[in-house]
Scaffold this active site. Structure first.
Site, PDB file in Angstrom:
ATOM      1  N   GLU A   1       4.360 130.090 -10.065  1.00  0.00           N
ATOM      2  CA  GLU A   1       5.112 129.963  -8.823  1.00  0.00           C
ATOM      3  C   GLU A   1       4.750 128.619  -8.194  1.00  0.00           C
ATOM      4  O   GLU A   1       3.705 128.056  -8.473  1.00  0.00           O
ATOM      5  CB  GLU A   1       4.708 131.093  -7.865  1.00  0.00           C
ATOM      6  CG  GLU A   1       3.390 130.860  -7.101  1.00  0.00           C
ATOM      7  CD  GLU A   1       2.141 130.852  -7.967  1.00  0.00           C
ATOM      8  OE1 GLU A   1       2.207 131.386  -9.098  1.00  0.00           O
ATOM      9  OE2 GLU A   1       1.103 130.292  -7.549  1.00  0.00           O
TER      10      GLU A   1
ATOM     11  N   SER B   1      -6.196 117.381   0.421  1.00  0.00           N
ATOM     12  CA  SER B   1      -5.893 118.129  -0.796  1.00  0.00           C
ATOM     13  C   SER B   1      -4.768 117.541  -1.619  1.00  0.00           C
ATOM     14  O   SER B   1      -4.688 117.762  -2.822  1.00  0.00           O
ATOM     15  CB  SER B   1      -5.554 119.577  -0.439  1.00  0.00           C
ATOM     16  OG  SER B   1      -4.505 119.611   0.494  1.00  0.00           O
TER      17      SER B   1
ATOM     18  N   LYS C   1      -4.400 120.718  -7.328  1.00  0.00           N
ATOM     19  CA  LYS C   1      -3.870 121.800  -8.162  1.00  0.00           C
ATOM     20  C   LYS C   1      -4.128 121.564  -9.650  1.00  0.00           C
ATOM     21  O   LYS C   1      -4.193 122.510 -10.432  1.00  0.00           O
ATOM     22  CB  LYS C   1      -2.374 121.984  -7.913  1.00  0.00           C
ATOM     23  CG  LYS C   1      -2.020 122.457  -6.499  1.00  0.00           C
ATOM     24  CD  LYS C   1      -2.464 123.897  -6.251  1.00  0.00           C
ATOM     25  CE  LYS C   1      -1.951 124.425  -4.922  1.00  0.00           C
ATOM     26  NZ  LYS C   1      -2.499 125.766  -4.606  1.00  0.00           N
TER      27      LYS C   1
END
Lengths: 265, 392
Positions: free
Chosen positions: B111, B377, B89
């Site tokens: 969010e 991830s 991210k």
């Protein structure tokens, strides 16, 4: 071409020099019967047009009051088809123009043509879709046009002159002017730049301009009435209905009469 | 292949901009800022420096000997878990923070589901001195308390969202409502390849570094392209990131959604597997919804996959066959979590554990000694409490 019921009302009010009072109700809140009685009370008290929300699970343009009303309506079993039935039952007793307001996924999933023809069959006159900008609305405008419905688009304080012109030219019936940057809900004061915004809209269109979002008190409605063709009051009425219980129709009547006869006279 | 999205932000039928009018100018502003920056060498080199020296890129492509032996294939893990903040991210958060900076926006909203994107956003806001508000469903605040604490340490305000299902979907509603209200001063730092155009494109472009690196690395290590790539899909940013450089080639691409308690239970997050076309959070894609278009509640043990929608380009990949989508259950993901921990000494995020769990299904179907890349991830520290509770 014959004018739509919405256009006829605005033409009549304009000739009288008056502003349309357009209360918003959530279909099925607090119950189907409760919303029906409140709407008829508003109609009988002199409201000019009814905005009727179809509850949606993810109403991202709405503030807490209308979100909660929608949640309760859905929990009570409200569906798109049940809203059409509600409109039909109101139509049996009132000729007031009814504009449905809901989010695009409900139209899309139902099928745009099928949705438009059901809206028209039920006796409603137009649809407002707050998350459908004109750029994405080609298929919906076509479906609404075929069914003889008005398709209303929105302008906002952040709209560029080009976007105001786009929404105004796409709209039929009236143009919905969002008074502020934000979601629906009551505010203590009207935004300072509202007069300027309405002027900017009126500069590019002859269509009626109705102002909504954040108009809560009769006094605020009166202020908006001096600059716009229509005043939309939503959360304040929805909250009143939620708090009033059995007295809701009487209080709605009182509210509408007071706004209409004192502030929009 | 035609360059997508088209001028309307569409990937075939999917994508577009279905947002309140108030946001249309803001989307245009983000789009034009991004258009001006993306080919600007100064922006590129600024971002590169942060990605290298701050986020720790390139991340390793690790040959997982234990997993390879177990499945009889050559399996590599793309180690996004080793990024600063613990997941991929940060790639997107850094890029969008620089875009926000260029636009002169000092306030950021985002969010988060699992908290990975929230932590990444809070991190870049601390780095660049921006005000940060993170919307997070109440249910996720409870199950991801470690990440909530991290965000607060980083100076972010974490706003628990109690509306609707109290998860990622509602956090996104609330972030959009904040953006509608504060649009003049605020950048919405959307965390996935979802939402209205230009977000799916921007986030894809910022995440494709995963696949660009992996391609070079696997060619260096093996002298050939992989036979298969596996990644988990919630909104789909890590999958899009690792897929994008391999689209249209010989490599088979597998996206793994959350089957939750099982697809038949109705409690899952498999929007591509079980959803219908619809509009959620500003774009047209596959959506979990009822016959009237009301959005249904998703379920996954992994907060990051607990979402009833999916990025529009994945919908396009599904329809065109450019990628294949399948799903694994909570239990399968938990088993994969334990397996990777035991065999490789790596705790994967529960999201990434879905990709790893899919090896159980995929491995028997491939020729022996196939070359497989799995997108790891994120790291699993944040999930230890949830896993401990689930495994009793």
């Amino acid at each position: 071409m014959e004018h739509s019921r919405i256009t006829q009302v605005f033409l009549r009010l304009q000739s009288e020099g008056k502003t349309a009072l357009m209360p918003y109700f959530m279909a099925g809140y607090p119950t189907v019967e409760g919303s029906r009685k409140a709407i008829l009370a508003a109609s009988n008290a002199g409201a000019d047009l009814i905005e009727l929300g179809i509850p949606y699970s993810d109403p991202l343009a709405d503030g807490p009051v209308i979100q909660e009303a929608g949640r309760i309506a859905l929990a009570g079993g409200m569906t798109t088809d049940a809203v059409f039935q509600l409109v039909r039952s109101i139509r049996e007793e009132s000729a007031i123009p009814i504009v449905l307001m809901t989010y695009y996924n409900l139209l899309f999933r139902y099928g745009l043509e099928r949705f438009a023809s059901k809206v028209a069959d039920s006796g409603a006159d137009g649809v407002i879709v707050p998350d459908l900008p004109p750029e994405e609305a080609g298929p919906w405008r076509e479906a609404a046009g075929l069914a003889g419905l008005d398709a209303i688009f929105l302008v906002a304080p952040t709209s560029t002159p080009e976007r105001i012109a786009l929404a105004a030219s796409a709209s039929t019936g009236f143009v919905y002017c969002v008074s502020l940057t934000g979601v629906t809900g009551e505010r203590t004061a009207l935004p300072a730049n509202l007069v300027d915004l309405v002027k900017r809209v009126k500069a590019v269109t002859d269509k009626p301009v109705a102002v909504g979002f954040g108009i809560s008190t009769p006094e605020q409605a009166g202020e908006v009435g001096r600059i716009a063709d229509g005043v939309i009051i939503g959360s304040a009425l929805v909250r009143l209905i939620g708090e009033a219980g059995e007295n809701a129709p009487a209080l709605v009547r009182e509210f509408i009469v007071s706004v209409k006869e004192v502030y929009l006279a | 292949m035609q360059q997508l999205p088209d001028a309307h932000g569409r990937y075939g039928d999917y994508g577009g901009k279905f947002v309140p009018e108030t946001l249309m100018s803001a989307l245009a502003e983000v789009e034009s800022a991004y258009d001006a920056l993306k080919d600007d060498p100064a922006f590129e080199s600024e971002l590169d420096v942060y990605l290298r020296d701050y986020a720790g890129r390139p991340t390793p492509l690790y040959f997982a000997a234990g997993l390879s032996k177990l499945y009889g294939h050559r399996i590599y893990l793309k180690r996004e878990d080793l990024c600063h903040t613990g997941s991929h991210k940060i790639n997107n958060a850094l890029g969008q923070a620089l875009i926000a900076k260029r636009m002169g926006k000092r306030r950021v909203v985002a969010e988060t589901g699992a908290g990975q994107h929230g932590v990444a956003t809070a991190t870049v806001c601390a780095l660049f001195g921006m005000e940060c508000h993170i919307y997070m469903g109440e249910e996720d605040v409870d199950r991801q308390s470690l990440n909530v604490f991290r965000m607060k340490l980083l100076g972010a305000e974490v706003v628990p969202v109690s509306s609707g299902t109290k998860t990622l979907k509602d956090a996104m509603n609330e972030a959009i409502r904040d953006w509608v209200t504060n649009v003049e001063t605020t950048h919405y730092l959307l965390g996935s390849v979802a939402g209205p155009h230009p977000y799916p494109m921007i986030v894809r472009d910022l995440q494709r570094i995963i696949g660009d690196e992996a391609k070079k690395q696997v060619l260096g290590a093996e002298g050939r392209l992989p036979d298969a790539i596996v990644a988990c899909v919630g909104g789909g940013s890590n999958a899009m990131g690792i897929f994008y450089s391999f689209i249209g080639g010989e490599t088979k691409l597998f996206g793994v959604e959350a089957a939750g308690l099982g697809l038949a239970s109705g409690k899952h997050g498999a929007s591509l597997g079980c959803g219908e076309k619809g509009v959620l959070h500003g774009s047209l894609s596959y959506v979990l919804q009822n016959a009237f278009g009301q959005i249904m509640t998703a379920h996954s043990i992994s907060a990051g996959l607990d979402y009833p929608g999916v990025g529009p380009e994945h919908a396009y990949f599904k329809d065109t066959g450019l990628a294949t989508y399948d799903s694994v259950t909570d239990i399968e993901a938990l088993q994969a979590f334990k397996r990777l921990s035991a065999i490789e000494g790596i705790l994967p995020a529960l999201e990434s554990a879905h990709a790893l769990a899919y090896l159980e299904k995929l491995a028997p179907r491939l020729e022996p000694d196939s070359l497989i890349l799995v997108s790891l991830s994120g790291r699993g520290d944040k999930d230890v409490n949830v896993v401990a509770e689930a495994l009793g």
